[in-house]
Design a protein around this motif. Structure first.
Motif, mmCIF file in Angstrom:
data_model
loop_
_atom_site.group_PDB
_atom_site.id
_atom_site.type_symbol
_atom_site.label_atom_id
_atom_site.label_comp_id
_atom_site.label_asym_id
_atom_site.label_seq_id
_atom_site.Cartn_x
_atom_site.Cartn_y
_atom_site.Cartn_z
ATOM 1 N N TYR A 13 0.826 -1.209 0.000
ATOM 2 C CA TYR A 13 0.000 0.000 0.000
ATOM 3 C C TYR A 13 0.863 1.262 0.000
ATOM 4 C CZ TYR A 13 -3.395 3.524 1.496
ATOM 5 O OH TYR A 13 -4.167 4.652 1.579
ATOM 6 N N GLU A 14 1.887 1.293 0.819
ATOM 7 C CA GLU A 14 2.735 2.493 0.942
ATOM 8 C C GLU A 14 3.512 2.784 -0.350
ATOM 9 O OE1 GLU A 14 2.489 4.675 3.374
ATOM 10 O OE2 GLU A 14 1.029 3.376 4.375
ATOM 11 N N ALA A 15 3.801 1.772 -1.141
ATOM 12 C CA ALA A 15 4.469 1.976 -2.428
ATOM 13 C C ALA A 15 3.463 2.408 -3.497
ATOM 14 C CB ALA A 15 5.181 0.699 -2.863
ATOM 15 N N TRP A 16 2.235 1.875 -3.414
ATOM 16 C CA TRP A 16 1.175 2.190 -4.370
ATOM 17 C C TRP A 16 0.629 3.600 -4.183
ATOM 18 C CZ3 TRP A 16 -3.957 3.099 -2.821
ATOM 19 C CH2 TRP A 16 -4.917 3.160 -3.842
ATOM 20 N N LEU A 17 0.461 4.039 -2.938
ATOM 21 C CA LEU A 17 -0.228 5.287 -2.630
ATOM 22 C C LEU A 17 0.382 6.522 -3.304
ATOM 23 C CD1 LEU A 17 -2.632 6.510 -1.138
ATOM 24 C CD2 LEU A 17 -1.147 6.766 0.859
ATOM 25 N N PRO A 18 1.689 6.715 -3.333
ATOM 26 C CA PRO A 18 2.221 7.906 -4.014
ATOM 27 C C PRO A 18 1.902 7.936 -5.514
ATOM 28 C CG PRO A 18 3.896 6.944 -2.602
ATOM 29 C CD PRO A 18 2.748 5.979 -2.640
ATOM 30 N N LEU A 19 1.924 6.780 -6.152
ATOM 31 C CA LEU A 19 1.567 6.724 -7.576
ATOM 32 C C LEU A 19 0.093 7.062 -7.762
ATOM 33 C CD1 LEU A 19 3.555 3.528 -8.573
ATOM 34 C CD2 LEU A 19 4.135 5.897 -9.140
ATOM 35 N N TRP A 20 -0.753 6.493 -6.921
ATOM 36 C CA TRP A 20 -2.192 6.764 -6.969
ATOM 37 C C TRP A 20 -2.456 8.250 -6.739
ATOM 38 C CZ3 TRP A 20 -6.590 5.928 -8.836
ATOM 39 C CH2 TRP A 20 -7.786 6.148 -8.170
ATOM 40 N N ASN A 21 -1.820 8.822 -5.747
ATOM 41 C CA ASN A 21 -2.018 10.249 -5.464
ATOM 42 C C ASN A 21 -1.520 11.130 -6.610
ATOM 43 O OD1 ASN A 21 -3.340 9.975 -2.996
ATOM 44 N ND2 ASN A 21 -1.440 9.964 -1.834
ATOM 45 N N SER A 22 -0.430 10.738 -7.256
ATOM 46 C CA SER A 22 0.066 11.490 -8.409
ATOM 47 C C SER A 22 -0.909 11.407 -9.578
ATOM 48 C CB SER A 22 1.445 10.987 -8.832
ATOM 49 O OG SER A 22 2.393 11.256 -7.832
ATOM 50 N N TYR A 23 -1.498 10.242 -9.772
ATOM 51 C CA TYR A 23 -2.510 10.078 -10.823
ATOM 52 C C TYR A 23 -3.703 10.989 -10.544
ATOM 53 C CZ TYR A 23 -6.138 7.891 -13.661
ATOM 54 O OH TYR A 23 -7.161 7.668 -14.545
ATOM 55 N N LEU A 24 -4.178 10.978 -9.309
ATOM 56 C CA LEU A 24 -5.315 11.829 -8.938
ATOM 57 C C LEU A 24 -4.973 13.302 -9.140
ATOM 58 C CD1 LEU A 24 -6.459 9.974 -5.706
ATOM 59 C CD2 LEU A 24 -7.612 9.947 -7.941
ATOM 60 N N LEU A 61 8.355 -0.034 -7.477
ATOM 61 C CA LEU A 61 7.056 0.185 -8.108
ATOM 62 C C LEU A 61 7.054 1.552 -8.780
ATOM 63 C CD1 LEU A 61 4.201 -0.847 -8.673
ATOM 64 C CD2 LEU A 61 3.505 0.136 -6.470
ATOM 65 N N SER A 62 6.948 1.555 -10.110
ATOM 66 C CA SER A 62 7.085 2.788 -10.886
ATOM 67 C C SER A 62 5.884 3.090 -11.752
ATOM 68 C CB SER A 62 8.332 2.704 -11.776
ATOM 69 O OG SER A 62 9.483 2.504 -10.977
ATOM 70 N N GLY A 63 4.940 2.161 -11.836
ATOM 71 C CA GLY A 63 3.729 2.377 -12.623
ATOM 72 C C GLY A 63 2.631 1.462 -12.127
ATOM 73 N N ILE A 64 1.379 1.905 -12.310
ATOM 74 C CA ILE A 64 0.228 1.110 -11.882
ATOM 75 C C ILE A 64 -0.866 1.148 -12.939
ATOM 76 C CG2 ILE A 64 0.584 1.288 -9.381
ATOM 77 C CD1 ILE A 64 -1.423 3.673 -9.388
ATOM 78 N N VAL A 65 -1.642 0.084 -12.954
ATOM 79 C CA VAL A 65 -2.853 0.049 -13.762
ATOM 80 C C VAL A 65 -3.939 -0.630 -12.939
ATOM 81 C CG1 VAL A 65 -2.261 -2.129 -14.956
ATOM 82 C CG2 VAL A 65 -3.832 -0.503 -16.032
ATOM 83 N N HIS A 66 -5.118 -0.020 -12.938
ATOM 84 C CA HIS A 66 -6.297 -0.570 -12.252
ATOM 85 C C HIS A 66 -7.306 -0.971 -13.313
ATOM 86 C CE1 HIS A 66 -5.318 2.660 -8.991
ATOM 87 N NE2 HIS A 66 -4.508 1.618 -8.891
ATOM 88 N N PHE A 67 -7.938 -2.122 -13.127
ATOM 89 C CA PHE A 67 -8.958 -2.540 -14.091
ATOM 90 C C PHE A 67 -10.051 -3.329 -13.398
ATOM 91 C CE2 PHE A 67 -5.374 -5.385 -14.169
ATOM 92 C CZ PHE A 67 -5.852 -6.668 -14.342
ATOM 93 N N ILE A 68 -11.219 -3.283 -14.017
ATOM 94 C CA ILE A 68 -12.443 -3.815 -13.418
ATOM 95 C C ILE A 68 -13.187 -4.625 -14.471
ATOM 96 C CG2 ILE A 68 -14.648 -3.192 -12.356
ATOM 97 C CD1 ILE A 68 -13.300 -0.457 -11.644
ATOM 98 N N TYR A 69 -13.629 -5.808 -14.102
ATOM 99 C CA TYR A 69 -14.475 -6.606 -14.991
ATOM 100 C C TYR A 69 -15.933 -6.266 -14.722
ATOM 101 C CZ TYR A 69 -10.403 -9.667 -15.846
ATOM 102 O OH TYR A 69 -9.178 -10.177 -16.194
ATOM 103 N N HIS A 70 -16.710 -6.192 -15.808
ATOM 104 C CA HIS A 70 -18.146 -5.949 -15.653
ATOM 105 C C HIS A 70 -18.920 -6.627 -16.775
ATOM 106 C CE1 HIS A 70 -18.545 -2.798 -18.832
ATOM 107 N NE2 HIS A 70 -17.283 -2.547 -18.512
ATOM 108 N N ARG A 71 -20.163 -6.923 -16.494
ATOM 109 C CA ARG A 71 -21.044 -7.573 -17.455
ATOM 110 C C ARG A 71 -21.393 -6.632 -18.602
ATOM 111 N NH1 ARG A 71 -20.139 -12.485 -15.944
ATOM 112 N NH2 ARG A 71 -21.131 -13.195 -14.049
ATOM 113 N N SER A 72 -21.851 -7.224 -19.685
ATOM 114 C CA SER A 72 -22.327 -6.470 -20.842
ATOM 115 C C SER A 72 -23.578 -7.139 -21.381
ATOM 116 C CB SER A 72 -21.253 -6.447 -21.934
ATOM 117 O OG SER A 72 -21.790 -5.927 -23.132
ATOM 118 N N CYS A 73 -24.464 -6.346 -21.888
ATOM 119 C CA CYS A 73 -25.658 -6.886 -22.564
ATOM 120 C C CYS A 73 -25.328 -7.330 -23.984
ATOM 121 C CB CYS A 73 -26.754 -5.813 -22.621
ATOM 122 S SG CYS A 73 -27.369 -5.325 -21.004
ATOM 123 N N TRP A 74 -24.152 -7.026 -24.464
ATOM 124 C CA TRP A 74 -23.796 -7.255 -25.856
ATOM 125 C C TRP A 74 -22.935 -8.493 -26.092
ATOM 126 C CZ3 TRP A 74 -23.324 -2.558 -29.457
ATOM 127 C CH2 TRP A 74 -24.303 -1.619 -29.141
#
Length: 147
Positions: A13-24, A61-74
């Motif tokens: 978490y402590e390594a991730w948080l600065p990257l997340w805050n920079s993204y925000l 840790l120098s880069g992050i990517v967040h992704f989410i799976y979700h349903r589709s009607c298609w």
């Protein structure tokens, strides 16, 4: 320079948080207190369809990517929404953004997703140069109503 793309561990978490805050900060976004902690916990909850991968340069840790799976009607397969992508300014220019996106493609494909999609601002020219090479512009605009 050695690069490893892998899930960010629950103890990072402590390594991730600065990257997340920079993204925000890049998007001039602020979150309600506690939201970052909840988000990070969701990445490590097997019941949640949310994931985080990190790009580690020489073990840092120098880069992050967040992704989410979700349903589709298609489609029968889920869609994969690549929600956030950020590479620290000190590590840019080495293809980390592309490697993170390609890692999301690989995981989504392996998990049976039918598509990976994301949004960016039109003025994000640097990122769009990459996106235009590795994905198709859907031509859709996003509309939203925030509560």
């Amino acid at each position: 320079m050695s690069v490893e793309i892998r899930p960010v561990g629950r103890d990072e978490y402590e390594a991730w948080l600065p990257l997340w805050n920079s993204y925000l900060a890049f998007y001039h976004a602020t979150l309600k207190p506690g939201t970052s902690e909840i988000t990070f916990a969701r990445f490590h909850d097997d019941a949640e369809p949310m994931f985080v991968l990190g790009a580690y340069v020489d073990g840092v840790l120098s880069g992050i990517v967040h992704f989410i799976y979700h349903r589709s009607c298609w489609t029968a397969g889920d869609y994969c929404y690549l929600q956030d992508l950020f590479v620290d300014s000190s590590a840019r220019g080495h293809g980390l953004g592309r490697r993170l996106i390609e890692a999301v493609y690989a995981k989504a494909r392996a998990d049976g997703c039918s598509r990976v999609h994301w949004l960016t601002k039109p003025e994000n020219a640097t990122a769009r140069r990459l996106y235009d090479r590795i994905a198709d512009d859907s031509g859709f605009m996003q509309y939203r109503h925030v509560f």
